[in-house]
Design an enzyme around this catalytic site. Structure first.
Site, short mmCIF file in Angstrom:
data_model
loop_
_atom_site.label_atom_id
_atom_site.label_comp_id
_atom_site.label_asym_id
_atom_site.label_seq_id
_atom_site.Cartn_x
_atom_site.Cartn_y
_atom_site.Cartn_z
N HIS A 40 -9.17 10.06 3.13
CA HIS A 40 -8.89 8.96 2.20
C HIS A 40 -9.19 9.46 0.80
CE1 HIS A 40 -8.73 5.12 0.23
NE2 HIS A 40 -8.23 4.61 1.33
N ARG A 96 -1.19 8.98 1.17
CA ARG A 96 -2.58 9.40 0.99
C ARG A 96 -2.79 10.91 0.95
NH1 ARG A 96 -5.41 5.20 5.11
NH2 ARG A 96 -5.22 3.46 3.68
N GLU A 109 0.84 -1.20 0.00
CA GLU A 109 0.00 0.00 0.00
C GLU A 109 0.87 1.24 0.00
OE1 GLU A 109 -2.71 -0.55 3.33
OE2 GLU A 109 -4.13 -1.41 1.91
N HIS A 111 -11.17 10.21 7.03
CA HIS A 111 -10.96 8.77 7.17
C HIS A 111 -10.35 8.37 8.50
CE1 HIS A 111 -10.29 4.73 5.80
NE2 HIS A 111 -8.98 4.83 5.84
N ARG A 164 -0.57 9.12 8.98
CA ARG A 164 -0.55 7.68 9.24
C ARG A 164 -0.24 6.92 7.95
NH1 ARG A 164 -5.13 3.40 8.85
NH2 ARG A 164 -5.83 4.84 7.25
C1 LIG Z 1 -13.42 2.12 5.72
C2 LIG Z 1 -12.17 1.99 6.55
C3 LIG Z 1 -11.12 1.21 6.09
C4 LIG Z 1 -9.95 1.08 6.85
N1 LIG Z 1 -8.96 0.24 6.42
C5 LIG Z 1 -7.89 0.02 7.23
C6 LIG Z 1 -6.89 -0.93 6.89
O1 LIG Z 1 -6.99 -1.59 5.87
N2 LIG Z 1 -5.85 -1.10 7.73
C7 LIG Z 1 -5.71 -0.39 8.90
O2 LIG Z 1 -4.74 -0.59 9.63
N3 LIG Z 1 -6.66 0.51 9.24
C8 LIG Z 1 -7.73 0.72 8.46
N4 LIG Z 1 -8.68 1.63 8.83
C9 LIG Z 1 -8.55 2.28 10.13
C10 LIG Z 1 -8.87 1.28 11.23
O3 LIG Z 1 -9.98 0.50 10.81
C11 LIG Z 1 -9.22 1.96 12.53
O4 LIG Z 1 -8.24 2.89 12.87
C12 LIG Z 1 -9.33 0.93 13.64
O5 LIG Z 1 -10.23 -0.07 13.26
C13 LIG Z 1 -9.79 1.59 14.91
O6 LIG Z 1 -10.08 0.59 15.84
P1 LIG Z 1 -10.57 1.00 17.28
O7 LIG Z 1 -10.72 -0.25 18.04
O8 LIG Z 1 -9.69 2.06 17.82
O9 LIG Z 1 -11.99 1.71 17.03
P2 LIG Z 1 -13.31 1.19 16.29
O10 LIG Z 1 -13.11 -0.07 15.56
O11 LIG Z 1 -13.86 2.35 15.54
O12 LIG Z 1 -14.28 0.87 17.51
C14 LIG Z 1 -14.76 1.90 18.32
C15 LIG Z 1 -15.68 1.30 19.35
O13 LIG Z 1 -16.01 2.27 20.32
C16 LIG Z 1 -17.41 2.26 20.57
N5 LIG Z 1 -17.77 3.57 21.08
C17 LIG Z 1 -17.54 4.79 20.55
N6 LIG Z 1 -17.99 5.75 21.38
C18 LIG Z 1 -18.50 5.13 22.45
C19 LIG Z 1 -19.14 5.57 23.65
N7 LIG Z 1 -19.33 6.87 23.91
N8 LIG Z 1 -19.55 4.65 24.54
C20 LIG Z 1 -19.39 3.32 24.29
N9 LIG Z 1 -18.79 2.85 23.19
C21 LIG Z 1 -18.37 3.74 22.28
C22 LIG Z 1 -18.00 1.90 19.22
O14 LIG Z 1 -19.31 1.44 19.40
C23 LIG Z 1 -17.02 0.82 18.78
O15 LIG Z 1 -17.34 -0.39 19.43
C24 LIG Z 1 -9.84 1.78 8.08
C25 LIG Z 1 -10.89 2.56 8.52
C26 LIG Z 1 -12.06 2.68 7.77
C27 LIG Z 1 -13.19 3.51 8.27
#
Ligand SMILES: Cc1cc2nc3c(=O)[nH]c(=O)nc-3n(C[C@H](O)[C@H](O)[C@H](O)COP(=O)(O)OP(=O)(O)OC[C@H]3O[C@@H](n4cnc5c(N)ncnc54)[C@H](O)[C@@H]3O)c2cc1C
Length: 553
Positions: free
Chosen positions: A254, A300, A132, A361, A396
């Site tokens: 993105h 990006r 990538e 993104h 990032r």
């Molecule tokens: C379309 C897309 C494609 C991507 N592709 C990639 C990739 O290929 N590789 C890569 O490394 N990264 C990628 N990313 C980025 C990556 O997916 C995210 O940075 C990562 O998944 C974040 O994980 P997280 O556990 O921090 O948060 P998330 O997976 O966003 O989870 C957040 C959690 O917090 C909960 N939450 C939020 N607020 C509250 C609240 N007030 N009270 C209770 N619960 C709450 C939500 O319900 C959820 O369960 C992508 C992102 C997107 C949107």
């Protein structure tokens, strides 16, 4: 500070409290892997705003970066990350995360995640590795083009089977409970107030350790690849509780989100460009070679800015991404989700280019934390997209974020495990007080302010910024914050009101950070300071709340 007044309790409005050793707010890759890494004798609660698997993780397509092939090296992954970060990465953190990459991928395999295999591969544990933007080697392990779904659903199933973990779906955390808020001389996080979105009751959830794993804040922008839950709640809650936040000006846009009137937030993964897809202008000519010698594989920010520039120059509604020169078999095997989704909208990507636009993104900044994921408030940790660890710097690199979720979840779990024996149960906390509020009689205020906020953030604090635009945004943001504060203290809380309150707080942090950086670097581009200038600021932007006090270690 705007917490509800605490003290008396209106009968019937507050349900019972809950007690745990560890309260994890958020159930994406960061929250779930943390829950699985914690010692099994700790009682854990994991809270999710909607169903367990909903969040950014579920939608991640491209994959997870890690050095898995003998032709690749840790030094190269480190260097690529530092280059993408435009001088602002913390080298110690980059080294730590990259070194732990291979081990964390193995851990995911042990949990049962099925990555795409490559029978011809001479290395890479036998898995197909894609490449990538910003990566100088093939080092991205993936599950076809739905990596996040594979990770999230597998970890979700394993967590559901854990007897020490309670799952609270459809609960939104409102605010953290801290000793300082209760008037104690030594601060510590003691839990959180949660609104049950089904029963509309507020629960006080006490815990010895609280972890913010609430994901990013891209919903602050009109166009985003993120699902609805990404409203920056963890960042806003931490800020209100006295935590510093850093690098909020660095929002990654993105470059390629599907442009179609009926497609909501559908991302076209960067891996498509990694496998040869070309960006085209409406007249069919190639766009990127004029902007960067790496063309479609430039980082990006460069690609997003080039598209933004060309769309504005030509007055075009979108540009196009074309992979139709690859065989239909290759496309079907590597990008089945994108192929099927585009076909739903009448676009056959084996024969036609895909209309695309940039969209918000990824939130590079967040709650400032140390190498154990500890924030400024004792007992409060931050992991995943909600945290600022120093890994990403000013930009990032693709597929480094899921890796950061996994590594910092592992580090936080180890630290909590070490500290557990020393931390007593939290004292009794005040119940949520709703005695002085009523049901809202003007829901339209929330809907209107929500739209206004996201539009002015898009127009004035988007891919290309200027001093004037930032000033305009600040004035509008201040007005909205005042209105929402008034509204919040008068009416009973709802999910939409809580999210709006957090979005407007996070918008202010982004605007202030952008105003503070008087240069252009990485993802932050200001036409009034177009040059990257180390003499101006070669350091993260750190914002300090009024109620901050250093953590006594
Ligand atoms: C379309 C897309 C494609 C991507 N592709 C990639 C990739 O290929 N590789 C890569 O490394 N990264 C990628 N990313 C980025 C990556 O997916 C995210 O940075 C990562 O998944 C974040 O994980 P997280 O556990 O921090 O948060 P998330 O997976 O966003 O989870 C957040 C959690 O917090 C909960 N939450 C939020 N607020 C509250 C609240 N007030 N009270 C209770 N619960 C709450 C939500 O319900 C959820 O369960 C992508 C992102 C997107 C949107």
């Amino acid at each position: 500070m705007t917490t509800k007044p605490q003290g008396s309790k209106s009968a019937g409005s507050v349900s019972e409290g809950l007690d745990h050793d560890v309260l994890i707010l958020g159930s994406g890759a960061a929250g779930l892997s943390l829950a699985l890494r914690l010692p099994a004798d700790l009682r854990v609660a994991i809270v999710s705003k909607r169903e367990l698997t909903e969040g950014n993780t579920l939608y991640a397509q491209g994959g997870i970066s890690a050095v898995l092939h003998e032709t690749d090296s840790i030094a190269s992954h480190i260097q690529d990350t530092l280059d993408s970060g435009a001088g602002l990465c913390d080298p110690q953190v980059v080294k730590l995360v990259v070194e732990r990459g291979p081990e964390n991928v193995r851990w995911l395999l042990e949990q049962g995640v099925q990555f795409t295999r490559d029978k011809q591969a001479s290395g890479g544990l036998g898995y197909h590795l894609t490449r990538e933007g910003g990566h100088s080697h093939r080092r991205v392990v993936h599950a076809a083009d739905a990596t996040g779904r594979a990770v999230e659903t597998t970890l979700g199933d394993v967590v559901r089977a854990r007897p020490n973990v309670d799952i609270l779906e459809n609960h939104i955390a409102i605010d953290l409970i801290t000793a300082a808020k209760l008037g104690a001389p030594e601060n510590r996080c003691l839990g959180a107030y949660l609104l049950d979105r089904t029963s509309h009751r507020v629960r006080a959830c006490r815990a010895r350790f609280v972890v913010l794993a609430t994901g990013g804040a891209s919903k602050v922008y009109l166009f985003t690849t993120n699902p609805d839950v990404s409203t920056g709640d963890g960042i806003a809650m931490a800020w209100r509780s006295g935590c510093r936040v850093a690098n909020m000006e660095f929002i990654q846009f993105h470059p390629t989100c599907l442009y179609h009137p009926h497609a909501k937030s559908f991302l076209i993964t960067e891996a498509l460009r990694g496998e040869g897809a070309r960006l085209l202008l409406p007249d069919g000519s190639r766009l990127m070679p004029r902007f960067d010698e790496r063309a479609e594989l430039a980082p990006r920010d460069i690609v997003a800015r080039a598209i933004d520039h060309e769309m504005k120059r030509l007055g075009a509604e979108c540009v196009y991404l074309d992979i139709s020169h690859r065989s239909p078999e290759f496309i079907g095997e590597h990008f089945p989700t994108i192929y099927a989704r585009c076909l739903d909208f009448g676009i056959d990507i084996t024969r036609q280019p895909i209309p695309v636009v940039p969209a918000a993104h990824y939130t590079c900044g967040g709650v400032l934390c140390d190498l154990n994921a500890q924030t400024d408030v004792p007992g409060l940790y931050a992991v995943g997209e909600t945290a600022y660890t120093g890994l990403h710097g000013a930009n990032r690199m693709a597929s480094n974020s899921l890796l950061e979720c996994l590594v910092f979840a592992e580090l936080a779990a180890a630290h909590i495990g070490q500290m557990a024996a020393r931390v007593p149960a939290p004292p009794a906390t005040a119940p949520w007080d709703e005695s002085r509020v009523t049901d809202s009689d003007e829901e339209v205020v929330v809907a209107h302010n929500w739209d206004e906020l996201r539009r002015f953030m898009w127009d004035y604090v988007g891919i290309v910024r200027s001093n004037k635009r930032l000033e305009r945004a600040k004035r509008r943001g201040d007005l909205l914050r005042y209105e929402i504060r008034e509204y919040y203290s008068s009416f009973r809380v709802t999910n939409d009101l809580l999210e709006l309150r957090n979005l407007v707080e996070v918008a202010d942090l982004i605007i202030r950070s952008a105003q503070h950086r008087r240069e252009s670097r990485g993802l932050h581009y200001n036409i009034d300071f177009p040059k990257c200038d180390d003499a101006v600021q070669r350091s993260p932007t750190v914002l300090i709340p009024d109620n901050y006090s250093p953590r006594p270690d």
